[in-house]
Design a protein around this motif. Structure first.
Motif, PDB file in Angstrom:
ATOM      1  N   GLY A  34       5.097   3.152  -9.305  1.00 32.48           N
ATOM      2  CA  GLY A  34       6.551   3.128  -9.138  1.00 32.48           C
ATOM      3  C   GLY A  34       7.115   1.722  -9.240  1.00 32.48           C
ATOM      4  N   ILE A  35       6.436   0.769  -8.628  1.00 29.64           N
ATOM      5  CA  ILE A  35       6.876  -0.627  -8.693  1.00 29.64           C
ATOM      6  C   ILE A  35       6.767  -1.138 -10.128  1.00 29.64           C
ATOM      7  N   GLU A  36       5.651  -0.855 -10.779  1.00 28.23           N
ATOM      8  CA  GLU A  36       5.455  -1.315 -12.153  1.00 28.23           C
ATOM      9  C   GLU A  36       6.501  -0.711 -13.096  1.00 28.23           C
ATOM     10  N   GLU A  37       6.779   0.579 -12.953  1.00 25.50           N
ATOM     11  CA  GLU A  37       7.777   1.243 -13.801  1.00 25.50           C
ATOM     12  C   GLU A  37       9.165   0.642 -13.581  1.00 25.50           C
ATOM     13  N   TYR A  38       9.518   0.400 -12.328  1.00 26.86           N
ATOM     14  CA  TYR A  38      10.838  -0.167 -12.033  1.00 26.86           C
ATOM     15  C   TYR A  38      10.953  -1.589 -12.586  1.00 26.86           C
ATOM     16  N   CYS A  39       9.915  -2.393 -12.403  1.00 25.67           N
ATOM     17  CA  CYS A  39       9.941  -3.764 -12.931  1.00 25.67           C
ATOM     18  C   CYS A  39      10.076  -3.762 -14.449  1.00 25.67           C
ATOM     19  N   ASP A  40       9.383  -2.841 -15.110  1.00 19.60           N
ATOM     20  CA  ASP A  40       9.524  -2.721 -16.573  1.00 19.60           C
ATOM     21  C   ASP A  40      10.951  -2.312 -16.940  1.00 19.60           C
ATOM     22  N   GLU A  41      11.509  -1.366 -16.191  1.00 17.52           N
ATOM     23  CA  GLU A  41      12.854  -0.850 -16.465  1.00 17.52           C
ATOM     24  C   GLU A  41      13.919  -1.934 -16.359  1.00 17.52           C
ATOM     25  N   VAL A  42      13.824  -2.784 -15.343  1.00 18.99           N
ATOM     26  CA  VAL A  42      14.845  -3.825 -15.138  1.00 18.99           C
ATOM     27  C   VAL A  42      14.430  -5.158 -15.754  1.00 18.99           C
ATOM     28  N   LYS A  43      13.288  -5.148 -16.461  1.00 17.94           N
ATOM     29  CA  LYS A  43      12.763  -6.342 -17.131  1.00 17.94           C
ATOM     30  C   LYS A  43      12.595  -7.520 -16.165  1.00 17.94           C
ATOM     31  N   ALA A  44      11.987  -7.218 -15.022  1.00 15.44           N
ATOM     32  CA  ALA A  44      11.763  -8.238 -13.994  1.00 15.44           C
ATOM     33  C   ALA A  44      10.680  -9.222 -14.421  1.00 15.44           C
ATOM     34  N   ASN A  45      10.901 -10.483 -14.153  1.00 19.79           N
ATOM     35  CA  ASN A  45       9.917 -11.526 -14.413  1.00 19.79           C
ATOM     36  C   ASN A  45       9.136 -11.878 -13.153  1.00 19.79           C
ATOM     37  N   LEU A  46       9.675 -11.499 -12.004  1.00 19.50           N
ATOM     38  CA  LEU A  46       9.057 -11.869 -10.736  1.00 19.50           C
ATOM     39  C   LEU A  46       9.272 -10.750  -9.731  1.00 19.50           C
ATOM     40  N   LEU A  47       8.246 -10.446  -8.967  1.00 18.82           N
ATOM     41  CA  LEU A  47       8.324  -9.460  -7.895  1.00 18.82           C
ATOM     42  C   LEU A  47       7.860 -10.136  -6.617  1.00 18.82           C
ATOM     43  N   VAL A  48       8.687 -10.097  -5.600  1.00 19.04           N
ATOM     44  CA  VAL A  48       8.335 -10.654  -4.305  1.00 19.04           C
ATOM     45  C   VAL A  48       8.258  -9.499  -3.319  1.00 19.04           C
ATOM     46  N   VAL A  49       7.132  -9.388  -2.620  1.00 19.29           N
ATOM     47  CA  VAL A  49       6.925  -8.310  -1.673  1.00 19.29           C
ATOM     48  C   VAL A  49       6.548  -8.917  -0.335  1.00 19.29           C
ATOM     49  N   SER A  50       7.104  -8.374   0.712  1.00 18.51           N
ATOM     50  CA  SER A  50       6.797  -8.854   2.049  1.00 18.51           C
ATOM     51  C   SER A  50       6.576  -7.656   2.951  1.00 18.51           C
ATOM     52  N   ALA A  51       5.714  -7.814   3.924  1.00 16.21           N
ATOM     53  CA  ALA A  51       5.453  -6.745   4.878  1.00 16.21           C
ATOM     54  C   ALA A  51       5.261  -7.343   6.258  1.00 16.21           C
ATOM     55  N   ARG A  52       5.601  -6.577   7.253  1.00 15.98           N
ATOM     56  CA  ARG A  52       5.395  -7.037   8.630  1.00 15.98           C
ATOM     57  C   ARG A  52       3.918  -7.014   8.991  1.00 15.98           C
ATOM     58  N   HIS A  53       3.219  -6.031   8.469  1.00  9.94           N
ATOM     59  CA  HIS A  53       1.802  -5.877   8.788  1.00  9.94           C
ATOM     60  C   HIS A  53       0.984  -6.085   7.523  1.00  9.94           C
ATOM     61  N   ARG A  54      -0.007  -6.896   7.609  1.00  7.22           N
ATOM     62  CA  ARG A  54      -0.832  -7.219   6.443  1.00  7.22           C
ATOM     63  C   ARG A  54      -1.455  -5.961   5.837  1.00  7.22           C
ATOM     64  N   GLY A  55      -1.879  -5.006   6.622  1.00 10.36           N
ATOM     65  CA  GLY A  55      -2.532  -3.806   6.126  1.00 10.36           C
ATOM     66  C   GLY A  55      -1.644  -2.928   5.265  1.00 10.36           C
ATOM     67  N   PHE A  56      -0.332  -3.024   5.421  1.00 13.89           N
ATOM     68  CA  PHE A  56       0.610  -2.198   4.663  1.00 13.89           C
ATOM     69  C   PHE A  56       0.413  -2.380   3.165  1.00 13.89           C
ATOM     70  N   LEU A  57       0.408  -3.605   2.708  1.00 15.55           N
ATOM     71  CA  LEU A  57       0.253  -3.856   1.277  1.00 15.55           C
ATOM     72  C   LEU A  57      -1.136  -3.489   0.793  1.00 15.55           C
ATOM     73  N   GLU A  58      -2.139  -3.771   1.581  1.00 14.48           N
ATOM     74  CA  GLU A  58      -3.502  -3.433   1.181  1.00 14.48           C
ATOM     75  C   GLU A  58      -3.642  -1.932   0.966  1.00 14.48           C
ATOM     76  N   GLU A  59      -3.075  -1.137   1.850  1.00 18.01           N
ATOM     77  CA  GLU A  59      -3.225   0.307   1.769  1.00 18.01           C
ATOM     78  C   GLU A  59      -2.382   0.922   0.658  1.00 18.01           C
ATOM     79  N   LEU A  60      -1.193   0.392   0.397  1.00 23.38           N
ATOM     80  CA  LEU A  60      -0.283   1.022  -0.543  1.00 23.38           C
ATOM     81  C   LEU A  60      -0.351   0.479  -1.963  1.00 23.38           C
ATOM     82  N   ILE A  61      -0.586  -0.790  -2.131  1.00 20.63           N
ATOM     83  CA  ILE A  61      -0.536  -1.376  -3.468  1.00 20.63           C
ATOM     84  C   ILE A  61      -1.926  -1.618  -4.022  1.00 20.63           C
ATOM     85  N   ILE A  62      -2.797  -2.178  -3.227  1.00 21.99           N
ATOM     86  CA  ILE A  62      -4.156  -2.468  -3.670  1.00 21.99           C
ATOM     87  C   ILE A  62      -5.009  -1.223  -3.445  1.00 21.99           C
ATOM     88  N   SER A  63      -5.933  -0.994  -4.319  1.00 16.82           N
ATOM     89  CA  SER A  63      -6.862   0.125  -4.159  1.00 16.82           C
ATOM     90  C   SER A  63      -7.548   0.033  -2.801  1.00 16.82           C
TER      91      SER A  63
END
Length: 75
Positions: A34-63
Protein backbone atom coordinates in the motif's frame (compact mmCIF):
# COMPACT_ATOMS: atom_id res chain seq x y z
CA UNK A 1 -9.65 -3.71 11.36
CA UNK A 2 -9.82 -3.91 15.11
CA UNK A 3 -10.33 -0.17 15.61
CA UNK A 4 -11.99 2.44 13.44
CA UNK A 5 -9.69 4.60 11.29
CA UNK A 6 -11.47 7.69 12.66
CA UNK A 7 -9.88 7.12 16.08
CA UNK A 8 -6.37 7.16 14.59
CA UNK A 9 -7.13 10.15 12.36
CA UNK A 10 -8.36 12.15 15.36
CA UNK A 11 -5.23 11.24 17.32
CA UNK A 12 -2.94 12.27 14.46
CA UNK A 13 -4.78 15.54 13.82
CA UNK A 14 -4.66 16.45 17.52
CA UNK A 15 -0.91 15.75 17.75
CA UNK A 16 0.32 17.25 14.47
CA UNK A 17 -0.35 20.40 12.46
CA UNK A 18 -2.48 18.48 9.93
CA UNK A 19 -6.08 18.51 8.81
CA UNK A 20 -8.18 15.40 8.17
CA UNK A 21 -8.07 16.13 4.42
CA UNK A 22 -4.27 15.69 4.55
CA UNK A 23 -4.54 12.07 5.72
CA UNK A 24 -4.90 9.30 3.13
CA UNK A 25 -6.49 5.98 4.05
CA UNK A 26 -6.18 3.14 1.54
CA UNK A 27 -6.90 -0.56 1.27
CA UNK A 28 -4.06 -2.80 0.10
CA UNK A 29 -2.87 -6.38 0.26
CA UNK A 30 -0.20 -5.40 2.79
CA UNK A 31 1.08 -2.27 4.49
CA UNK A 32 4.25 -2.34 2.44
CA UNK A 33 2.48 -2.73 -0.92
CA UNK A 34 0.00 0.00 0.00
CA UNK A 35 2.81 2.41 0.84
CA UNK A 36 4.72 1.54 -2.32
CA UNK A 37 1.61 1.95 -4.52
CA UNK A 38 0.77 5.32 -2.96
CA UNK A 39 4.34 6.59 -3.32
CA UNK A 40 4.32 5.56 -6.99
CA UNK A 41 0.92 7.24 -7.49
CA UNK A 42 2.02 10.60 -6.06
CA UNK A 43 5.55 10.26 -7.48
CA UNK A 44 7.15 10.60 -4.05
CA UNK A 45 10.92 10.94 -3.86
CA UNK A 46 11.08 10.53 -0.10
CA UNK A 47 9.07 8.64 2.50
CA UNK A 48 9.45 9.43 6.18
CA UNK A 49 7.90 7.01 8.67
CA UNK A 50 7.81 7.32 12.42
CA UNK A 51 6.38 5.10 15.11
CA UNK A 52 6.04 5.33 18.86
CA UNK A 53 7.07 1.72 19.29
CA UNK A 54 10.01 0.24 17.44
CA UNK A 55 8.23 -3.10 16.92
CA UNK A 56 5.41 -1.47 14.92
CA UNK A 57 7.51 -0.92 11.82
CA UNK A 58 9.27 -4.25 12.11
CA UNK A 59 5.97 -6.13 12.22
CA UNK A 60 4.13 -4.18 9.51
CA UNK A 61 6.69 -3.11 6.94
CA UNK A 62 9.63 -5.47 7.29
CA UNK A 63 9.11 -9.19 6.81
CA UNK A 64 8.54 -10.77 10.24
CA UNK A 65 11.24 -13.36 9.51
CA UNK A 66 13.79 -10.61 8.81
CA UNK A 67 12.81 -8.75 11.98
CA UNK A 68 13.21 -11.96 13.98
CA UNK A 69 16.69 -12.55 12.52
CA UNK A 70 17.71 -8.97 13.33
CA UNK A 71 16.50 -9.31 16.94
CA UNK A 72 18.44 -12.58 17.36
CA UNK A 73 21.57 -10.94 15.95
CA UNK A 74 21.34 -8.17 18.56
CA UNK A 75 21.04 -10.57 21.49
Amino acid sequence: NIQEDKQFVEEIVSALPLEEKDIVIRQAGSVRSGIEEYCDEVKANLLVVSARHRGFLEELIISPSIAKKQRKALI
